[in-house]
Design a protein around this motif. Structure first.
Motif, mmCIF file in Angstrom:
data_model
loop_
_atom_site.group_PDB
_atom_site.id
_atom_site.type_symbol
_atom_site.label_atom_id
_atom_site.label_comp_id
_atom_site.label_asym_id
_atom_site.label_seq_id
_atom_site.Cartn_x
_atom_site.Cartn_y
_atom_site.Cartn_z
ATOM 1 N N LEU A 1 0.823 -1.201 -0.221
ATOM 2 C CA LEU A 1 -0.323 0.263 0.022
ATOM 3 C C LEU A 1 0.753 1.714 -0.141
ATOM 4 O O LEU A 1 2.396 1.426 -0.071
ATOM 5 C CB LEU A 1 -0.769 0.064 1.255
ATOM 6 N N SER A 2 0.203 2.667 0.362
ATOM 7 C CA SER A 2 1.190 4.175 -0.388
ATOM 8 C C SER A 2 0.093 4.844 0.376
ATOM 9 O O SER A 2 -1.104 4.744 -0.372
ATOM 10 C CB SER A 2 1.390 4.170 -1.681
ATOM 11 N N PRO A 3 0.448 5.195 0.984
ATOM 12 C CA PRO A 3 0.214 6.609 1.493
ATOM 13 C C PRO A 3 -0.148 7.940 0.657
ATOM 14 O O PRO A 3 -0.757 9.127 0.784
ATOM 15 C CB PRO A 3 1.164 7.512 3.033
ATOM 16 N N PHE B 1 5.275 1.028 -2.912
ATOM 17 C CA PHE B 1 3.752 0.402 -2.044
ATOM 18 C C PHE B 1 3.706 0.666 -0.339
ATOM 19 O O PHE B 1 3.682 -0.206 -0.095
ATOM 20 C CB PHE B 1 3.283 -0.568 -2.144
ATOM 21 N N LEU C 1 3.392 2.365 2.494
ATOM 22 C CA LEU C 1 2.052 2.933 3.817
ATOM 23 C C LEU C 1 2.347 3.546 4.817
ATOM 24 O O LEU C 1 3.305 3.688 5.989
ATOM 25 C CB LEU C 1 1.277 1.764 4.194
ATOM 26 N N ALA C 2 2.442 5.013 5.383
ATOM 27 C CA ALA C 2 2.662 5.891 6.037
ATOM 28 C C ALA C 2 4.179 5.963 6.293
ATOM 29 O O ALA C 2 4.971 5.201 7.755
ATOM 30 C CB ALA C 2 1.600 5.456 7.525
ATOM 31 N N TYR D 1 7.861 1.785 7.303
ATOM 32 C CA TYR D 1 6.981 2.283 6.880
ATOM 33 C C TYR D 1 6.230 0.898 6.671
ATOM 34 O O TYR D 1 6.267 -0.190 7.423
ATOM 35 C CB TYR D 1 7.153 1.720 5.350
ATOM 36 N N TYR D 2 4.588 0.921 7.068
ATOM 37 C CA TYR D 2 3.686 -0.777 6.708
ATOM 38 C C TYR D 2 3.730 -0.789 5.699
ATOM 39 O O TYR D 2 3.342 -0.547 4.035
ATOM 40 C CB TYR D 2 2.380 -0.003 7.203
ATOM 41 N N GLN E 1 5.233 -5.140 8.565
ATOM 42 C CA GLN E 1 5.671 -3.534 8.894
ATOM 43 C C GLN E 1 6.801 -3.759 8.407
ATOM 44 O O GLN E 1 7.903 -4.990 8.657
ATOM 45 C CB GLN E 1 6.077 -2.791 10.567
#
Length: 292
Positions: free
Chosen positions: A18-20, A113, A115-116, A134-135, A141
């Motif tokens: 995922l990506s923020p 990708f 996330l946060a 990052y997640y 994580q």
């Protein structure tokens, strides 16, 4: 382990889920200027060296001996793809420094990708270092650690943190992961501790008695719960064997061979088909065997 990497050879691409930065991907194009909303204002001659359309997400001071070294976290624009299914954006961690002729990018590391993302600065054996966390989706994580201008750790697990476990002033990498005893969610977590030794992070879990004791207590409590579970929550003999296998692995790490063998005997009694090396193999990153 320290080395100087060129901009071209220092780019490492990691894959998550995922990506923020979806908004950035939708709004930025390859010709957009670099933007900055966070941290100290960066000089124009440095911003010009970042990828077009990047956004400065965070800036951390890593200066030693007045060299103006910084870690700059960037969100990169959409790298392409069809309009209805654009490729996910990426992040980039750039290590920059100032010399008499201006600012330079010493190295840059990319992750896709992620996330946060967040960064933190730490001193690892006298050298300024930065950890990028990052997640990876909802359950994992990742962490990447750069010491000087070298990547010294890069891994993904249920959780990964930088922590001075033994209080000696040098942080360890602590990774916690599920051995999937019954399921990812219901299984307790095991810990792997990486200590900085001989110029690298190496596995040293057995040297951290408090970590092992905590994991052992967690799995012993899980064994008690598994014995009491009924109906749809009931644990099979194979799933219970997994818990005892984990306790055997913990005992091995602690140097208690007698306790380890007793646990492995319990594994065999519960499920003769269970691989008593399964947890040790998982800890070493060896994939589990699957049926043909």
């Amino acid at each position: 382990m320290q080395r100087t990497l060129s901009w071209a050879t220092a780019i490492l691409v990691g894959v998550a889920t995922l990506s923020p930065l979806v908004g950035l991907a939708a709004q930025s194009g390859p010709d957009d200027a670099v933007t900055q909303d966070e941290g100290p204002t960066l000089p124009a001659d440095l911003l010009d060296q970042f990828p077009s359309g990047a956004q400065v997400l965070d800036v951390k001071d890593m200066s030693q001996r007045g060299n103006g070294r910084m870690a700059v976290l960037l969100g990169l624009p959409n790298p392409g793809g069809p309009p209805d299914r654009p490729f996910p954006p990426q992040i980039e961690l750039a290590i920059v420094f100032q010399n008499p002729t201006g600012w330079r990018v010493a190295m840059a590391v990319r992750k896709a990708f992620a996330l946060a993302p967040t960064t933190e600065v730490a001193d690892i054996a006298g050298t300024a270092s930065v950890a990028l966390s990052y997640y990876v989706g909802a359950n994992s994580q990742g962490m990447l650690v750069v010491r000087g201008e070298a990547v010294v750790y890069d891994g993904v697990a249920d959780s990964v943190i930088l922590q001075d476990v033994d209080g000696d002033g040098v942080p360890e990498v602590v990774k916690r992961w599920s051995p999937f005893c019954q399921s990812h969610a219901s299984s307790p977590r095991l810990s792997t501790v990486y200590a900085w030794r001989r110029g690298e992070f190496e596995v040293a879990t057995g040297d951290f008695a408090d970590v092992l004791a905590s994991d052992r207590a967690t799995f012993e409590a899980a064994v008690d719960r598994a014995e009491l579970s009924t109906n749809f929550l009931a644990w099979t003999d194979g799933q219970k064997a997994c818990l005892h296998d984990a306790l055997g692995y913990i005992a091995q790490e602690a140097g208690d061979d007698a306790e380890a063998q007793a646990r492995f005997d319990q594994v065999a009694a519960l499920d003769p088909t269970y691989d008593v090396d399964a947890i040790a193999k998982a800890a070493a990153g060896i994939p589990a065997r699957t049926s043909p």
